[in-house]
Enzyme design. Structure first.
Site, PDB file in Angstrom:
ATOM      1  N   LYS A 191      45.948  56.384  44.530  1.00  7.19           N
ATOM      2  CA  LYS A 191      47.263  56.719  43.968  1.00  7.19           C
ATOM      3  C   LYS A 191      47.258  58.147  43.408  1.00  7.19           C
ATOM      4  O   LYS A 191      46.215  58.797  43.364  1.00  7.19           O
ATOM      5  CB  LYS A 191      47.650  55.709  42.891  1.00  7.19           C
ATOM      6  CG  LYS A 191      47.274  54.261  43.169  1.00  7.19           C
ATOM      7  CD  LYS A 191      47.967  53.640  44.370  1.00  7.19           C
ATOM      8  CE  LYS A 191      47.617  52.150  44.440  1.00  7.19           C
ATOM      9  NZ  LYS A 191      48.051  51.475  45.634  1.00  7.19           N
TER      10      LYS A 191
HETATM   11  C1  PLP Z   1      47.683  49.796  45.239  1.00  7.86           C
HETATM   12  C2  PLP Z   1      48.751  48.813  45.223  1.00  7.86           C
HETATM   13  C3  PLP Z   1      48.681  47.638  44.441  1.00  7.86           C
HETATM   14  C4  PLP Z   1      47.432  47.204  43.749  1.00  7.86           C
HETATM   15  O1  PLP Z   1      46.989  48.077  42.764  1.00  7.86           O
HETATM   16  P1  PLP Z   1      45.545  47.858  42.109  1.00  7.86           P
HETATM   17  O2  PLP Z   1      45.580  48.770  40.924  1.00  7.86           O
HETATM   18  O3  PLP Z   1      44.527  48.243  43.108  1.00  7.86           O
HETATM   19  O4  PLP Z   1      45.447  46.427  41.703  1.00  7.86           O
HETATM   20  C5  PLP Z   1      49.797  46.824  44.391  1.00  7.86           C
HETATM   21  N1  PLP Z   1      50.907  47.110  45.077  1.00  7.86           N
HETATM   22  C6  PLP Z   1      51.015  48.202  45.851  1.00  7.86           C
HETATM   23  C7  PLP Z   1      52.291  48.483  46.572  1.00  7.86           C
HETATM   24  C8  PLP Z   1      49.937  49.084  45.966  1.00  7.86           C
HETATM   25  O5  PLP Z   1      50.038  50.150  46.771  1.00  7.86           O
END
Ligand code: PLP
Length: 394
Positions: A191
């Site tokens: 992210k």
């Molecule tokens: C990355 C992601 C998640 C999960 O996030 P984590 O912090 O890895 O648990 C959930 N939803 C979407 C759309 C994502 O891209």
């Protein structure tokens, strides 16, 4: 054959000396898990997105779990969401014993089609879980309106959307205010802002925020910081079933540094996305991502549609052979074995746009250290690979 080493990864976090210094400070302080750094990160994150409350947790999946619990999603309930998302979106619904109900995404985008949401509502619908896929805000105005009219809470899976904005009431506002009832963010290294792993839940509801704080640390009614600074002996109690969903102070210290960089991170990404859009305009058959007039993406990922007759995997391999890493389009949850059992999920149709988005698009490299010349290199390689018809789908 892949003789060349990868020159250009698909993504890369920006972590430098200042993040190391921040962690060093926390290590030497002797307080390493949820404490003063987490509290400061929460205050700063809330201020950044304009939210009344922000509660840090271990990741976005646990954030989604707590958000769904807060709006009382439980066994036998339904939550309307998309299949075209990372699997965690739907997993969180199932942790509550509820059923994810999948609607399709819009044609020409990767976000939920608001037109399909209303038709999917049943007496068992307990929440609408919309996703700002790849950092592109979904149509919050229409979804919030549906939620208001049917009195169904809106939870935003804003995992990808730290730094994204939406045009709301005549001005640009950060995702996370929140525009629904609760927004959940991820700080996974994929992210825009990372703490290694980590998550944040924002809301305007003091009652929800109190629940998040209770549930993230075992349902314990006194926090460690309060106990530690108490001048009188304090006994804790556990009024409700909780979880260990804490963020550590080590992570929060990194998160605070990353948050300071957010404007710089997002503006760099926007520049690179613009360069992509300009260059891709001259590559026939490729559809660059569409940014609606009311949305400003943080460009967490740059996902393009390939010409119809081309083989996705062959294009990706040809690029990898030239040292360029890509990823295929976002997955479809309903296609996975984990969702193949009776009652695992319900789809409102064949979800043709979701299927096409997974099968016919690829994510191109985009990270802040990338030079504009790297973008040119990627687009030229892509144009070359696609020339003379490109590798055919079989
Ligand atoms: C990355 C992601 C998640 C999960 O996030 P984590 O912090 O890895 O648990 C959930 N939803 C979407 C759309 C994502 O891209």
């Amino acid at each position: 054959m892949n003789a060349n080493p990868t020159l250009i990864p698909v993504a890369k976090p920006l972590l430098e000396e200042r993040e190391i210094e921040a962690v060093r400070r926390v290590v030497l302080s002797g307080w390493v898990t949820q404490g003063p750094e987490v509290a400061a990160f929460e205050r700063e994150f809330a201020a950044t997105v304009g939210a009344p409350f922000a509660c840090a947790v271990s990741n976005c999946t646990t954030a989604l779990h707590l958000a769904l619990r807060a709006v009382e999603v439980g066994a036998g309930d339904e939550v309307i969401t998309v299949s075209h998302s990372f699997i965690a979106t739907a997993n969180a619904v199932r942790y509550c014993g509820a059923t994810p109900v999948f609607v399709d995404i819009e044609a020409g985008g990767f976000n939920i089609d608001p037109e399909q949401v209303e038709a999917a509502i049943t007496p068992r619908t307990k929440a609408i879980l919309c996703v700002h896929q790849l950092g592109m805000p979904c149509n919050l105005e229409q979804i919030a309106d549906i939620g208001r009219r049917h009195r169904i809470p809106i939870i935003e899976d804003a995992a990808c959307a730290t730094g994204s904005e939406v045009f709301w009431d005549g001005k640009w506002e950060p995702i996370g205010k929140p525009h629904g009832d609760i927004a959940c963010f991820s700080f996974h290294p994929r992210k825009v802002v990372t703490t290694g792993d980590g998550g944040m839940i924002t809301t305007a509801s003091a009652a929800y925020d109190r629940k998040f704080r209770l549930w993230r640390q075992h349902g314990m009614d006194v926090s460690d910081t309060v106990r530690h600074s108490a001048r009188q002996v304090l006994f804790e109690s556990y009024p409700e079933l909780g979880f260990n969903y804490r963020m550590t102070d080590l992570q929060a210290a990194i998160g605070r540094e990353q948050l300071r960089r957010l404007p710089e991170l997002v503006s760099r990404r926007r520049i690179l996305a613009n360069v992509y859009a300009e260059r891709l305009a001259s590559v026939p058959g490729v559809s660059p991502p569409n940014e609606p007039s009311w949305a400003r993406s943080n460009w967490q990922s740059y996902c393009i549609g390939l010409p119809r007759a081309v083989s996705q995997i062959a294009v990706m391999q040809a690029l990898l052979d030239r040292g360029i890493a890509t990823r295929r389009g976002v997955m479809n949850i309903h296609r996975e074995l984990a969702y193949s059992g009776p009652g695992d999920c319900r789809a409102t149709g064949d979800l043709p746009n979701s299927g096409a988005a997974q099968d016919n698009s690829i994510m191109l490299p985009l990270y802040v250290q990338m030079g504009e010349g790297d973008v040119h290199f990627v687009v030229d390689a892509l144009a070359d690979v696609l020339a003379v018809g490109g590798p055919r789908a079989t």
